[in-house]
Design a protein around this motif. Structure first.
Motif, PDB file in Angstrom:
ATOM      1  N   GLY A  19      -5.639   1.177   2.309  1.00  0.00           N
ATOM      2  CA  GLY A  19      -5.589   2.395   1.374  1.00  0.00           C
ATOM      3  C   GLY A  19      -6.391   3.346   1.006  1.00  0.00           C
ATOM      4  N   SER A  20      -7.451   3.606   1.382  1.00  0.00           N
ATOM      5  CA  SER A  20      -8.128   4.428   1.435  1.00  0.00           C
ATOM      6  C   SER A  20      -8.001   5.875   2.733  1.00  0.00           C
ATOM      7  CB  SER A  20      -9.642   4.338   1.328  1.00  0.00           C
ATOM      8  OG  SER A  20     -10.571   3.181   0.589  1.00  0.00           O
ATOM      9  N   LEU A  21      -7.550   5.443   3.179  1.00  0.00           N
ATOM     10  CA  LEU A  21      -7.414   6.002   4.462  1.00  0.00           C
ATOM     11  C   LEU A  21      -5.624   6.932   4.044  1.00  0.00           C
ATOM     12  CD1 LEU A  21      -7.819   4.154   7.186  1.00  0.00           C
ATOM     13  CD2 LEU A  21      -8.659   6.238   7.334  1.00  0.00           C
ATOM     14  N   LEU A  22      -4.844   5.976   3.409  1.00  0.00           N
ATOM     15  CA  LEU A  22      -3.319   6.709   2.707  1.00  0.00           C
ATOM     16  C   LEU A  22      -3.623   7.711   1.613  1.00  0.00           C
ATOM     17  CD1 LEU A  22      -1.195   3.313   2.807  1.00  0.00           C
ATOM     18  CD2 LEU A  22      -0.897   5.405   4.007  1.00  0.00           C
ATOM     19  N   LEU A  23      -4.861   7.239   0.714  1.00  0.00           N
ATOM     20  CA  LEU A  23      -4.745   7.316  -0.617  1.00  0.00           C
ATOM     21  C   LEU A  23      -5.953   9.335   0.247  1.00  0.00           C
ATOM     22  CD1 LEU A  23      -4.153   7.836  -3.458  1.00  0.00           C
ATOM     23  CD2 LEU A  23      -6.688   6.736  -3.885  1.00  0.00           C
ATOM     24  N   GLY A  24      -6.925   9.183   0.671  1.00  0.00           N
ATOM     25  CA  GLY A  24      -7.071  10.509   1.538  1.00  0.00           C
ATOM     26  C   GLY A  24      -8.101  10.755   0.681  1.00  0.00           C
ATOM     27  N   LYS A  25      -9.114   8.925  -0.043  1.00  0.00           N
ATOM     28  CA  LYS A  25     -10.640   8.790  -0.710  1.00  0.00           C
ATOM     29  C   LYS A  25     -10.597   8.003  -0.621  1.00  0.00           C
ATOM     30  CE  LYS A  25     -10.014   9.290  -5.472  1.00  0.00           C
ATOM     31  NZ  LYS A  25     -10.393  10.740  -6.335  1.00  0.00           N
ATOM     32  N   LYS A  26     -11.528   7.681  -0.722  1.00  0.00           N
ATOM     33  CA  LYS A  26     -12.129   5.731  -1.441  1.00  0.00           C
ATOM     34  C   LYS A  26     -11.798   5.407  -2.994  1.00  0.00           C
ATOM     35  CE  LYS A  26     -16.041   3.664   0.311  1.00  0.00           C
ATOM     36  NZ  LYS A  26     -16.982   3.227   1.369  1.00  0.00           N
ATOM     37  N   ILE A  27     -10.762   4.204  -1.827  1.00  0.00           N
ATOM     38  CA  ILE A  27     -10.816   2.820  -3.266  1.00  0.00           C
ATOM     39  C   ILE A  27     -11.465   2.115  -3.618  1.00  0.00           C
ATOM     40  CG2 ILE A  27      -8.985   0.947  -4.320  1.00  0.00           C
ATOM     41  CD1 ILE A  27      -7.234   2.470  -2.392  1.00  0.00           C
ATOM     42  N   LYS A  28     -11.847   2.828  -4.688  1.00  0.00           N
ATOM     43  CA  LYS A  28     -13.493   1.438  -5.011  1.00  0.00           C
ATOM     44  C   LYS A  28     -12.977   0.460  -6.090  1.00  0.00           C
ATOM     45  CE  LYS A  28     -16.765   5.678  -4.948  1.00  0.00           C
ATOM     46  NZ  LYS A  28     -16.818   6.349  -5.891  1.00  0.00           N
ATOM     47  N   VAL A  65       0.975  -1.445   0.107  1.00  0.00           N
ATOM     48  CA  VAL A  65      -0.126   0.367  -0.034  1.00  0.00           C
ATOM     49  C   VAL A  65       1.003   1.196  -0.230  1.00  0.00           C
ATOM     50  CG1 VAL A  65      -2.167  -1.045   1.402  1.00  0.00           C
ATOM     51  CG2 VAL A  65      -0.112   0.005   2.610  1.00  0.00           C
ATOM     52  N   GLY A  66       1.766   0.973   0.130  1.00  0.00           N
ATOM     53  CA  GLY A  66       2.844   2.454   0.552  1.00  0.00           C
ATOM     54  C   GLY A  66       2.912   3.218  -0.772  1.00  0.00           C
ATOM     55  N   GLY A  67       2.971   2.399  -1.121  1.00  0.00           N
ATOM     56  CA  GLY A  67       3.453   3.789  -3.013  1.00  0.00           C
ATOM     57  C   GLY A  67       2.184   4.810  -3.439  1.00  0.00           C
ATOM     58  N   LEU A  68       0.849   3.757  -2.683  1.00  0.00           N
ATOM     59  CA  LEU A  68      -0.289   4.894  -2.834  1.00  0.00           C
ATOM     60  C   LEU A  68       0.112   6.584  -2.120  1.00  0.00           C
ATOM     61  CD1 LEU A  68      -3.560   2.853  -1.430  1.00  0.00           C
ATOM     62  CD2 LEU A  68      -3.092   3.444  -3.787  1.00  0.00           C
TER      63      LEU A  68
END
Lengths: 286, 286
Positions: free
Chosen positions: B269-278, B16-19
């Motif tokens: 991932g959604s938390l790391l990205l700051g938006k929902k991953i669908k 997930v880090g690369g997100l």
């Protein structure tokens, strides 16, 4: 004696942890040849999904079967928790022993107040394999489970009991600092189990014996700590005896295979095993 | 505009880090479609060998090439450290950008006393990739490296800065205990860098921005912390501009592939990205 008796026992684990199981089997059955596979290129299994753990376990078993093993030991608690039933269906006729049922048996035998604690990786705890195995043996035993996911990375960094002393090259202050951190973490993980008044605690991961003294300190001397390795070795002996598969030939050998680099496996593995690991090969199993 | 301009940017990471890299690229280049691959079935890479890291990196690249990417970002520091040269030789004609060189460039630009610190996984530090990249840019810069192998497991357990608040479900006392342990560990890892008087510290692992405030606290306010994600995004923009490959079409999409379970990737991932991953799919890449 049938030819099959000379054939080796196969053991697989996600990495080096299963060597503690190999050690106990070798101690109890020194005549048996053993082939060990450590899937170090995909370690750890404990934070992976059920499907992935099953897939890896099947691939490991197929590799060991090419070496004509007479019995398979799944030394990884995570694989034992999720994959044993699948492996037994897929590879009928092969004797397969996991580490969960021997550990569960020992726990049921040892508990006096019928309160048993289990610690393990996230996947092992999520699978409920220990709880199911214990309840099957005695439904009156209360099982309290706790995932302890940071123990493995800490142990793999060499933060272990003095007995193993993988950390022996560190300076004194660093060792004290590591011990402090390990103790704080262990206290956080184990306090719910201590409060739940368990009198038996199963180490549901082959890495954990490396920090047994810290765990024993926190749980208190009255709590019986169960290391599945010894129990698994006993089960292996029982099965081989029952099936008349023990080896009388004294020329046994230990062979090691890993899916990643040989050098680091030799180093940490030799310490876990308490003797020098020589015959290691890197293999591609998928 | 050529058709190739519409094609997506490919990004891979061990998990997930690369997100965090994807996030910066998407912010800077919102018109670009992006395909992300997280090799969650084999995570982590940071404790694996050079050969295994290169093999995994090739397999990841081959998967992304099937999706006709116009540019590849190797978001994993460990892969960037060991595999970039190999990938560039194998996949000639493909624009490949790693996270090491952008981070090294920023460090050389920012340092005033010519003393730069690098933290990363064991493999990243062992590779010396950052040191080599910095020395190539300015041989007078002194590089002090430190492997910080326990940061990733702690972060993956949700022990992160309040900003990310993955740990928000924990109770107050547990959070305080985690912060204490994290601080002790960070102090141990970072003290040699602080004593070496570095004025720039490169976060050589995409997970580390999640604990940036703890790191900044220990290093002191005068030390400039470099997060390779932003620098990498800038490099991606420069390369696309230079090659006239930017996308003018505003209909961009983000697609995610993982090699293990979708559910846990979506959550963290959604938390790391700051938006929902669908749009996430599980794939078998080897």
């Amino acid at each position: 004696m049938k030819t099959i008796n000379n054939q080796p026992i196969g053991i697989f684990d996600s990495g080096v942890g299963g060597l503690t199981v190999l050690k106990e089997i070798h101690k109890l059955l020194p005549n048996e040849s053993i082939i060990y596979l450590g899937d170090t290129a995909r370690v750890p299994y404990g934070n992976k999904s059920k499907d992935t753990i099953i897939r890896y376990s099947i691939e490991n078993t197929k590799f060991l079967l090419k070496h004509k093993i007479k019995l398979l030991v799944v030394a990884c608690n995570t694989s034992s928790s999720y994959a044993i039933n699948v492996l037994q269906k897929l590879f009928r006729g092969l004797h397969i022993i996991g580490v969960v049922i021997p550990g569960a048996k020992a726990a049921v035998e040892k508990t006096k107040n019928n309160r048993v604690g289990i610690i393990g990786t996230k996947a092992t705890i999520r699978s409920n394999a220990y709880t199911k195995a214990i309840k099957k043996l005695n439904k009156n035993v209360e099982v309290i489970s706790q995932a302890t996911p940071l123990f493995v990375p800490l142990i793999e960094e060499g933060w272990v009991d003095k007995v193993y002393s993988i950390d022996r090259h560190s300076d004194y202050y660093r060792r004290v600092s590591h011990e402090n951190i390990l103790r704080q973490l262990a206290a956080e993980y184990l306090t719910p189990l201590k409060k739940a008044n368990v009198d038996v605690l199963v180490l549901g991961c082959t890495h954990y014996p490396a920090i047994k003294s810290v765990i024993q300190d926190i749980m208190g001397r009255d709590v019986c700590i169960i290391d599945s390795s010894e129990e698994t070795a006993k089960t292996v002996k029982e099965v081989l005896q029952k099936q008349s598969l023990l080896n009388a030939n004294k020329k046994s050998h230990l062979k090691f295979y890993v899916t990643d680099d040989v050098v680091s496996f030799k180093a940490i593995g030799s310490l876990l095993l308490g003797k020098k690991i020589k015959d290691v090969k890197k293999v591609n199993i998928y």
